[in-house]
Design a protein around this motif. Structure first.
Motif, PDB file in Angstrom:
ATOM      1  N   LEU A 250     -11.315  -9.634 -11.107  1.00 41.38           N
ATOM      2  CA  LEU A 250     -10.335  -9.882 -12.166  1.00 41.38           C
ATOM      3  C   LEU A 250      -8.964  -9.461 -11.657  1.00 41.38           C
ATOM      4  O   LEU A 250      -8.756  -8.303 -11.275  1.00 41.38           O
ATOM      5  CB  LEU A 250     -10.688  -9.080 -13.420  1.00 41.38           C
ATOM      6  N   LYS A 251      -8.043 -10.406 -11.616  1.00 37.32           N
ATOM      7  CA  LYS A 251      -6.681 -10.093 -11.203  1.00 37.32           C
ATOM      8  C   LYS A 251      -5.873  -9.660 -12.420  1.00 37.32           C
ATOM      9  O   LYS A 251      -6.122 -10.116 -13.539  1.00 37.32           O
ATOM     10  CB  LYS A 251      -6.034 -11.306 -10.543  1.00 37.32           C
ATOM     11  N   GLU A 254      -4.547 -12.417 -14.442  1.00 38.28           N
ATOM     12  CA  GLU A 254      -5.551 -13.075 -15.284  1.00 38.28           C
ATOM     13  C   GLU A 254      -5.728 -12.331 -16.605  1.00 38.28           C
ATOM     14  O   GLU A 254      -5.799 -12.931 -17.675  1.00 38.28           O
ATOM     15  CB  GLU A 254      -6.916 -13.089 -14.576  1.00 38.28           C
ATOM     16  N   TYR A 258      -4.774 -13.605 -20.364  1.00 38.06           N
ATOM     17  CA  TYR A 258      -5.715 -13.615 -21.491  1.00 38.06           C
ATOM     18  C   TYR A 258      -5.074 -12.953 -22.711  1.00 38.06           C
ATOM     19  O   TYR A 258      -5.178 -13.454 -23.832  1.00 38.06           O
ATOM     20  CB  TYR A 258      -7.001 -12.886 -21.099  1.00 38.06           C
TER      21      TYR A 258
END
Length: 643
Positions: A250-251, A254, A258
């Protein structure tokens, strides 16, 4: 009265508690396992196809339902009770079921015409006076008094009527067998007033002695008590989410994206608590009531509002100081809600014309909706995103090899490079945990739905996704004495205790039947530490919380009145003596007099049951989406006012 009836009784005539409970069993288990997606939902709680259930709508319905339950429980409703009863889940599922009904009606081109709606309003019991419709003005006044708009009531009634029309269509032609109907009538109407005294086997603390010979003899005579449970074995390929965590990245961008795309989900809802003084008027008294309310408003303060509401207000909530809580006011008139939106915390309004009544509103508490910042919710977002990716990846891995597994002779052969993860379950009972794989017993439950050598569809369980093939079934059989020895000893001891209690019960019954004097009877019961329980018994029932006993109906309705019976044994758990005080046994003539009405009642129940089955059969045709985070946030927020 009208509000409670419209919101809770009538609406359930077509949503059906049967459907709600069955759907809860289906939908919430599936939601819990991640099978339903939340894609396309922002502040909505759920969607059925193209129809969405907004968070605001769910919050409003849940608030109203909890207020109704709170009244039923005389304000003793607690958070624990709300969760135990699954009230939030029931409310949402009722809304989901309603949308499925709407979808099925649309497929069949069913609709409710304006004339059908008006006919239903005119025939509605709450709007009748001496068999006639009360008139449009009185109809609107009555709705306003119950904090309902005409539009909301009529929209709800149309949904009810549409559900009824669909139900009648799919259950047309349903008939009932008259002989079975007569038996059901007897079961419901034959009644006996009883006193009974229980002598429980486990009240004897000392374990009776038993010899090996006695145990063996008991085993030979009662082999049916010592049957083993059915067991099943299979091969299982279980892919756990945890095994793929290293493949998930998970960057930061990202996670932040979200948050930005779902920002509205991460809000703490605002809340407003309102109190009201409300006085009704008619054409003759309007100006007088307005003057009274204006004079009252001039003297009101936050400190004296509750006392004035108790003194002046003409509605049920007056006894609570006019307090409508956080949710009840959301059914107020549009004029009142507009005023509430403009009030600040602690402010009291001028009189508002609410239609057939004037109100004065007090904003006890007003807290604005607050946006949670990114840092506060980042960990929660990471968990959501990681779980979604893990479920997707694990499902893809199973799906990639499923057809090969299905075509192979055994699971290992088809699993390819995942063969090392295939495990033989060993023999399991239904629901038994598989250590290290499935502690909740989902996989063993699945084994009992398969035929021998059948491969299951991919199965979600809490730790991952699995496929299982049934390889062996061991049917129940009588266990050998050597294996069942401990169980035999336990059952024999229980049987001996029961015999001791049967002997005591027989003696007590004989003594009681000889005592006519109430004083001596009471003294005897006190000396023996016995307390009769009084019940109304109906056919097919049981004695209090004791297990049902075969032949109990025939025994009770054949008894002589006012004498304690010979002792009855309830399995191996207790001996019971029963005194019949009075009985009512219906005749064929009684049934014939009520047959037509009773037939209609039971036919309606049968149609409801059939309609429930019909809706359950249709659920798979709908794309049902669920936003668990919004659901939980609204649920927790709404129930936060309960202790």
């Amino acid at each position: 009265m009208l509000k409670s009836m419209r919101n809770n009784v009538k609406s359930l005539s077509w949503t059906l508690w049967l459907v709600i409970l069955a759907f809860i069993g289906f939908i919430f288990v599936q939601w819990g396992s991640g099978r339903f997606e939340s894609e396309g939902l922002d502040r909505d709680v759920a969607a059925v196809g193209r129809h969405k259930i907004s968070g605001e709508e769910f919050q409003k319905n849940l608030g109203k339902s909890l207020e109704m339950y709170s009244k039923q429980f005389k304000n003793s409703l607690t958070r624990q009770m709300i969760n135990q009863f699954g009230i939030a889940e029931q409310v949402l599922q009722g809304m989901v079921s309603g949308l499925i009904i709407q979808g099925e009606a649309e497929k069949l081109n069913l609709d409710i015409s304006e004339s059908e709606l008006q006919d239903a309003i005119r025939a509605y019991p709450a709007f009748q006076n001496e068999g006639k419709f009360i008139g449009s003005d009185e109809y609107e006044r009555l709705l306003a008094y119950n904090q309902m708009t005409v539009r909301d009531f009529e929209n709800g009634l149309k949904k009810d009527l549409l559900g009824d029309k669909l139900k009648e269509l799919v259950t047309a032609g349903r008939v009932l067998d008259l002989n079975m109907l007569k038996e059901e009538y007897r079961k419901e109407n034959d009644k006996a007033e009883l006193d009974f005294i229980t002598f429980k086997s486990d009240a004897i603390s000392e374990e009776p002695a038993s010899t090996e010979a006695e145990q063996l003899d008991f085993y030979q005579k009662n082999k049916n008590l010592f049957q083993s449970m059915e067991k099943r074995a299979g091969d299982v390929l279980a892919l756990k989410f945890a095994d793929f965590k290293k493949e998930i990245t998970l960057k930061e961008e990202e996670v932040f994206a979200y948050y930005k795309n779902n920002k509205s989900v991460f809000k703490v809802p605002g809340k407003t608590k309102i109190s009201r003084i409300w006085i009704a008027y008619d054409a003759q008294t309007r100006e007088q009531v307005l003057k009274q309310m204006e004079d009252t408003a001039a003297l009101l303060t936050p400190d004296n509002f509750a006392a004035k509401a108790m003194e002046l207000s003409g509605e049920e909530n007056a006894k609570n100081g006019g307090d409508w809580g956080y949710w009840g006011w959301q059914n107020f008139s549009n004029q009142e809600q507009s005023m509430i939106n403009n009030l600040k915390q602690g402010e009291i309004s001028s009189p508002v014309d609410a239609g057939q009544g004037f109100s004065i509103l007090f904003a006890q508490e007003k807290i604005a909706e607050q946006q949670e910042n990114y840092e506060a919710v980042k960990t929660r977002i990471k968990s959501i995103m990681e779980n979604d990716k893990l479920k997707k990846l694990t499902g893809e891995r199973i799906a990639a090899i499923y057809e090969k597994i299905n075509a192979a002779d055994n699971l290992k052969q088809g699993a390819g490079n995942l063969a090392e993860k295939v495990t033989a379950t060993g023999l399991l009972t239904r629901g038994q945990a598989i250590k290290g794989i499935d502690e909740m017993g989902y996989i063993s439950q699945k084994l009992f739905t398969l035929s021998e050598n059948e491969l299951s569809q991919p199965l979600d369980f809490p730790e991952g996704i699995a496929v299982v093939r049934l390889t062996k079934i061991v049917r129940p059989e009588v266990e050998k004495y050597e294996i069942a020895r401990d169980k035999v000893k336990k059952e024999l001891q229980a049987a001996k205790k029961l015999q001791l209690q049967l002997a005591r019960a027989r003696s007590v019954a004989a003594d009681l039947n000889m005592l006519a004097d109430p004083g001596k009877l009471e003294a005897y019961l006190k000396k023996e530490n016995l307390k009769p329980e009084a019940i109304t018994y109906q056919r097919g029932g049981s004695l209090g919380d004791l297990p049902a006993t075969p032949g109990l109906d025939e025994t009770i309705f054949a008894m002589d009145e006012n004498l304690y019976s010979a002792p009855l044994s309830v399995k191996s758990t207790a001996a019971v003596i029963v005194k019949l005080k009075s009985k009512k046994i219906v005749s064929d003539g009684d049934f014939n007099k009520e047959r037509d009405g009773y037939y209609r009642k039971k036919l309606a129940e049968a149609k409801n049951s059939s309609f429930g089955s019909y809706l359950l059969s249709k659920k798979s045709a709908y794309d049902i989406r669920f936003n668990a985070e919004v659901f939980e946030k609204i649920k927790e927020y709404v129930i936060s006012k309960f202790r």
